[in-house]
Design a protein around this motif. Structure first.
Motif, PDB file in Angstrom:
ATOM      1  N   VAL A  35      37.226  41.694  27.693  1.00  0.00           N
ATOM      2  CA  VAL A  35      36.034  40.920  28.028  1.00  0.00           C
ATOM      3  C   VAL A  35      36.407  39.466  28.314  1.00  0.00           C
ATOM      4  O   VAL A  35      35.888  38.845  29.254  1.00  0.00           O
ATOM      5  CB  VAL A  35      34.990  41.035  26.892  1.00  0.00           C
ATOM      6  CG1 VAL A  35      33.888  40.022  27.062  1.00  0.00           C
ATOM      7  CG2 VAL A  35      34.408  42.441  26.853  1.00  0.00           C
ATOM      8  N   TYR A  87      39.221  38.479  29.535  1.00  0.00           N
ATOM      9  CA  TYR A  87      39.867  38.502  30.848  1.00  0.00           C
ATOM     10  C   TYR A  87      38.818  38.497  31.955  1.00  0.00           C
ATOM     11  O   TYR A  87      38.934  37.773  32.944  1.00  0.00           O
ATOM     12  CB  TYR A  87      40.744  39.753  30.898  1.00  0.00           C
ATOM     13  CG  TYR A  87      41.175  40.259  32.250  1.00  0.00           C
ATOM     14  CD1 TYR A  87      42.149  39.590  32.983  1.00  0.00           C
ATOM     15  CD2 TYR A  87      40.644  41.428  32.775  1.00  0.00           C
ATOM     16  CE1 TYR A  87      42.570  40.081  34.208  1.00  0.00           C
ATOM     17  CE2 TYR A  87      41.061  41.922  33.997  1.00  0.00           C
ATOM     18  CZ  TYR A  87      42.020  41.248  34.719  1.00  0.00           C
ATOM     19  OH  TYR A  87      42.425  41.731  35.929  1.00  0.00           O
ATOM     20  N   LEU A  88      37.748  39.290  31.768  1.00  0.00           N
ATOM     21  CA  LEU A  88      36.690  39.320  32.778  1.00  0.00           C
ATOM     22  C   LEU A  88      35.981  37.973  32.880  1.00  0.00           C
ATOM     23  O   LEU A  88      35.546  37.573  33.957  1.00  0.00           O
ATOM     24  CB  LEU A  88      35.673  40.427  32.444  1.00  0.00           C
ATOM     25  CG  LEU A  88      36.101  41.846  32.803  1.00  0.00           C
ATOM     26  CD1 LEU A  88      35.157  42.865  32.178  1.00  0.00           C
ATOM     27  CD2 LEU A  88      36.127  42.025  34.315  1.00  0.00           C
ATOM     28  N   ALA A  89      35.867  37.297  31.733  1.00  0.00           N
ATOM     29  CA  ALA A  89      35.096  36.050  31.715  1.00  0.00           C
ATOM     30  C   ALA A  89      35.920  34.853  32.173  1.00  0.00           C
ATOM     31  O   ALA A  89      35.353  33.852  32.621  1.00  0.00           O
ATOM     32  CB  ALA A  89      34.561  35.792  30.302  1.00  0.00           C
ATOM     33  N   LEU A  90      37.248  34.949  32.086  1.00  0.00           N
ATOM     34  CA  LEU A  90      38.097  33.774  32.334  1.00  0.00           C
ATOM     35  C   LEU A  90      37.817  33.077  33.670  1.00  0.00           C
ATOM     36  O   LEU A  90      37.592  31.861  33.694  1.00  0.00           O
ATOM     37  CB  LEU A  90      39.581  34.188  32.216  1.00  0.00           C
ATOM     38  CG  LEU A  90      40.605  33.080  32.455  1.00  0.00           C
ATOM     39  CD1 LEU A  90      40.506  32.008  31.380  1.00  0.00           C
ATOM     40  CD2 LEU A  90      42.023  33.653  32.486  1.00  0.00           C
TER      41      LEU A  90
END
Lengths: 307, 289
Positions: free
Chosen positions: A41, A43-46
Motif C-alpha cells: 500500500v 508503494y502504491l501511495a508513494l
C-alpha cells in the motif's frame, strides 16, 4: 510468494507456545502478510505523496524534479500559468458532459441487459466488451481516422467531426465511458431482487412511476459509482484525447506538453486538488451508502478501472 | 407509457439499448473499419492518400517494427507477471485477513487512480532520478557506481507499467478470493489437507477467474502503453505504442500507423481468445487443478 499459511489469523495464545525457534517461525508467518500488505500500500501511495509534496516545492529552474525548498506560492496562484486555466476548464467541461451522456446511455443499456429478455443479447454484450478490451491507443487512432475521413464527407456540416476539437474529444470520451458505466451498473443490478418492482406494478404503478419511485432509488448508488468512475476516467485521459483533440488542450495534454520543458508547480497543485476532491467524494458517498446498507464490494466497483 | 412494457416486452429492451448500440456502432465499429481501410492506402503526407488496397503494407510494417512488437509483448508480459506476484499476496491478505480494515485497504488500492496517470508516472521519474531517493543513498554508500542509471532503462519502463496496472490485477483477484466460501477451506482441513495442498488445490483453483480477469485487465493496456516508455525509457526501449503515436501525430503517415494499430488490436484479441480458451470454464472448478 509470501502467502500466509492460514486463512485465519493466529491467536495470541498460539503464538506464545512452543520452543523459541517454533515461536519465531510462527511470528514470521503471522506477520509476513500484514507487513507485506503495508509495504504494498505504501508503494502504491508513494507517487501520490510525491506529487503532493512537490506541489510545495520552490524550484529554481523550470523543472520541478528535485526538491529545492518549501513554498506555498503555487497554492496561492494555482492557475497562474498561461494556458493552464483554459486546459483545466476544458477537462472539467468534457468530464462533466461525457459523464452525464455516458451514464444516461449506459444505465439504459444495463437495465435492458439485466431486466429484459431480447434476441441479440450476446452481440450486445460483445459490443460493450470490445471497447474495454481494445488498447486505448487503438481507440484513439481509429477515431482519428474516422474524423479525418469526414473532412471529405460533404453531407456533414464542417465543425461537427472535423476539424478536431472539443466535440471530437467529447465524442471519444462518451464512447469509452459507456462500457464502464454498463459494467458497473449491471454488477449492481444483478444483486437486487425484482419483487419490489413487481409489487409496485401489483399496486397499479405504471412503468414510469415504477422506474422513478422504485428502480431508480435502488440503483442510485450503482449509478453514482458509475458516474464517478466515468468522470475520473475522462478527466485523467491522455491517450485517446491526444489523438482526438486537434489544437484543443486538456489538463493531461497540458501536463504532457509541459513535461518536455519542465512542469510548473501549479500542475502539482491542481493534481492534488483533483485527488483530494475525488477522495472526499468517495468518502462522502461511502458514508451515505453505509447508512443504507453495508456492502464492502461497492468500494471495489468504484475503482474498477479498466483499459 | 402505462403498461407499455407488458404489451411490447421486446420493444422496451430495444428502446433502452438503441442509443448505446447506435453510439458504439458509429464511434467504435465504424472507426475500426475506417482504420482498416486507411491501412490499405498508399500515398504521402504531401500528396494525400488513395485507397489502393495495398495489403503489402502489413508484411512491410511487421518486418520494419518487429522489434517493437516483441518488446511490447515482453514488457507487457513481464509487467503482468510482476503485477500478479505483487498483487496476489495483497489481495489474499485483504480477502482473508483484512477484517475491519477491508474497505480501507480497498480504498487505498483505488486511491492512486484519483491522481493523474501522467503525474504518477512523472513521480517515478523523480524517484528513479540519477541522484534521487533510490540511487542517491546507494551511490553515497558506494553500493552502485556513479554512472549507474535507472531512468531511461527498460527496468524503469517495466517498473512504471507494473506500478500503473497493479490495482487492475489486485481488485479482480480480491473479488475472486473474497467469494471463496470459508466452508470449503474448512472442509479441506477436515479432510487432512495441509496448508500447502489447501492453497494449491482449493484456494488457487477457485481464484482462477480472478487471475484470468486480472491478467487481461493488466496485459491489454500494458502492451498498448506508450507513456511509460516515453517518460521513463530511452529510444532503444520504444514500444509499438510509441511507433503508432509517432506515425499519426508526428510523421502523418496514416497508412503505417493504421496498419500497426490494427495489428496491435488483432494480436491482443487473438491472445485474449487463446487465453480465455486455455483458462476456460472447464478448468475453473478444478477437476484437474
Amino acid at each position: 510468494m509470501a502467502v500466509g499459511p492460514m486463512p485465519t489469523p493466529t491467536t495470541g495464545a498460539e503464538l506464545s507456545r512452543g520452543t523459541p525457534v517454533q515461536r519465531f517461525r510462527r511470528l514470521v508467518s503471522h506477520w509476513a502478510l500484514p507487513v507485506y500488505a503495508f509495504l504494498a500500500v505504501a508503494y502504491l501511495a508513494l507517487p501520490v505523496m510525491i506529487m503532493i509534496a512537490f506541489s510545495f516545492n520552490d524550484p529554481t529552474g523550470r523543472a520541478n524534479l528535485t526538491w529545492k525548498g518549501f513554498s506555498i506560492d503555487a497554492w496561492l496562484n494555482p492557475l497562474g500559468r498561461p494556458g493552464l486555466p483554459e486546459a483545466v476548464f476544458a477537462s472539467l467541461l468534457i468530464a462533466t458532459l461525457s459523464t452525464i451522456i455516458a451514464t444516461t446511455i449506459g444505465v439504459l443499456m444495463a437495465l435492458a441487459l439485466v431486466r429484459h429478455s431480447f434476441r441479440g443479447r450476446g452481440l450486445t454484450n460483445l459490443l460493450v466488451f470490445l471497447p474495454m478490451s481494445t488498447p486505448e491507443i487503438v481507440l484513439g487512432t481509429s477515431l482519428l481516422t474516422l474524423f479525418l475521413a469526414t473532412a471529405q464527407w460533404t453531407f456533414l456540416p464542417t465543425g461537427v467531426l472535423y476539424p478536431l476539437g472539443m466535440t471530437t474529444i467529447l465524442i471519444a470520451h462518451v464512447m469509452f465511458n459507456i462500457s464502464f458505466v454498463v459494467v458497473t451498473v449491471r454488477a449492481r443490478l444483478l444483486g437486487f431482487p425484482t419483487h419490489l418492482e413487481e409489487a409496485a406494478r401489483d399496486l397499479y404503478a405504471d412503468d414510469w412511476t415504477t422506474f422513478w419511485k422504485v428502480t431508480f432509488p435502488l440503483i442510485l448508488p450503482g449509478v453514482m459509482a458509475a458516474a464517478l468512475l466515468a468522470f475520473s476516467l475522462s478527466i485523467d485521459d491522455y491517450v485517446i484525447t491526444a489523438f482526438t483533440a486537434g489544437p484543443t488542450t486538456t489538463f493531461p495534454l497540458y501536463i504532457y506538453g509541459a513535461q518536455q520543458r519542465g512542469i510548473p508547480v501549479q500542475v502539482n497543485v491542481i493534481g492534488t486538488i483533483i485527488f483530494l476532491t475525488a477522495v472526499a467524494f468517495v468518502l462522502f458517498t461511502t458514508v451515505m451508502s453505509r447508512r443504507q446498507r453495508t456492502n464492502p464490494a461497492d468500494a471495489a466497483t468504484i475503482g474498477a478501472k479498466g483499459p | 407509457m402505462s403498461d407499455f412494457s407488458r404489451r411490447h416486452p421486446g420493444a422496451v429492451a430495444w428502446l433502452l439499448l438503441a442509443p448505446g448500440l447506435l453510439y458504439l456502432a458509429v464511434f467504435y465499429v465504424v472507426p475500426t473499419v475506417q482504420m482498416f481501410l486507411v491501412s490499405l492506402q498508399t500515398g504521402s503526407p504531401g500528396t494525400g492518400y488513395q485507397q489502393t488496397w495495398n495489403f503489402a503494407n502489413y508484411p512491410a510494417q511487421i518486418s520494419t517494427y518487429w522489434d517493437e512488437f516483441v518488446r511490447s509483448v515482453a514488457y507487457g508480459g513481464l509487467a503482468t507477471l510482476l503485477c500478479f506476484a505483487l498483487g496476489f499476496p495483497l489481495a489474499y491478505f485483504i480477502a482473508f485477513r483484512g477484517g475491519r480494515y477491508k474497505s480501507l485497504l480497498l480504498f487505498l488500492i483505488i486511491a492512486p487512480f484519483f491522481t493523474s496517470f501522467l503525474l504518477r508516472t512523472i513521480s517515478w521519474k523523480i524517484i528513479f532520478a540519477d541522484n534521487g531517493m533510490i540511487l542517491g543513498p546507494l551511490k553515497d554508500i558506494g553500493l552502485v557506481p556513479d554512472s549507474f542509471r535507472l531512468l531511461a532503462t527498460p527496468i524503469a519502463v517495466i517498473a512504471g507499467i507494473t506500478y500503473n496496472f497493479l490495482p487492475f490485477m489486485t481488485l479482480p483477484l480480491y473479488v475472486a478470493l473474497e467469494k471463496i466460501p470459508p466452508s470449503l477451506l474448512e472442509a479441506s482441513g477436515d479432510l487432512y489437507a495441509d496448508t500447502r495442498s489447501r492453497f494449491f488445490r482449493v484456494t488457487f483453483p477457485l481464484a482462477l477467474p480472478g487471475i484470468v480477469a486480472g491478467s487481461l485487465l493488466t496485459f491489454i493496456p500494458a502492451v498498448g502503453d506508450f507513456v511509460n516508455a516515453e517518460l521513463l525509457g530511452n529510444p532503444q526501449s520504444q514500444m509499438i505504442g510509441n511507433v503508432i503515436q509517432a506515425k499519426f501525430l508526428k510523421a502523418v503517415d496514416y497508412p503505417a500507423g493504421a496498419a500497426l494499430s490494427f495489428l496491435l488490436m488483432a494480436a491482443i484479441l487473438a491472445a485474449v481468445l487463446v487465453y480465455a480458451r486455455l483458462a476456460g470454464t472447464e478448468q475453473l472448478y478444478g477437476a484437474k487443478a
